[in-house]
Design a protein around this motif. Sequence first.
Motif: not given
Length: 313
Positions: A127-128, A177-183, A306-307
């Motif tokens: 992501t970064i 997008d997918k990784l940043n939607q996950r918790t 971080t996202l």
Amino acid sequence: MFSLKLVKFSVLVLYVILYTKAKYATKKQTDQIDKLLMYSGWKNLNVVKYVKYNHLKYYLKNLIETPTHRTLCLTKVRTLTIYLGCKYAKVTNNLFLIIINSLKMCTKNKNKNNLFIYTEGFIKIITILIFPIATLMKGAMDALNLIHFLPWTDFKENSCNHYIISPLLNEIKDIFDKLNQRTLSRDDISTYICTFKTIYLFSKNIIEELKYETELYCEFVPYNRNYLWNEWIQEYKAIIKHDKRLDFLKFLTRKFKDYIKTVIIENYFQLGFKFDPITEETFLPLPNELIIQELELKATDEEPPTLLQIETH
């Protein structure tokens, strides 16, 4: 009756001739290409022997040294876009092969804490670090491609006019997008296992698709596809002989940063591409613009925000 058919046939032939008549480039377009190729970075794209386009081979040295004529400018735009795509394909291949090899190392150590650390670490790397470089690479290709009056971006992905690696760079945005939607929750290890597998399978898919696309267009100078991974592993082994406390993931993150910084300098700025931080778009230098080589990026020791969403308790 015969004469009427002959007239209709003649009209049809005339229509085809007029419709398929070659569209020549404008002086602005030829000047843009010649200006771009004055940047020194183009002479350093030496990982590709030649590219294939419309069943013909094109060598970069010839494209650089031959002044751009209006009748050949649009073909030159296509072939230079392919050259750029081949170079960026190799960069992308390097990045995701290293991710795959690193995740394989992680699976050998069946430690729950190791799973947590590597999953979080590689989400940050993607992501970064990887997503921004993918955005810049696609932006550079699109900016060059837009010189053509019929850019590849106007074609559907499944058409015969395939835009080399562009769909793959879009896929990196999808995984971003997918990784940043996950918790992720350390109280629920399944969230980590699922994300770990997603990163691994996505990386393998990227490698396979890159192999297929580059076979269609790129003839590379022979090289070991794992050369960068091998270099990094040897460097890490040499370091830990003297400093056994160095964490491999921290070492890897630093190597990713250094490699991506080098790519941005040598294969983006030194090719003449400009970045607008407000619109986040890439654009080409103007024909009358002075050539200023971008040799340095603004360095900062601060970690970008971080996202990643991680629940810790």
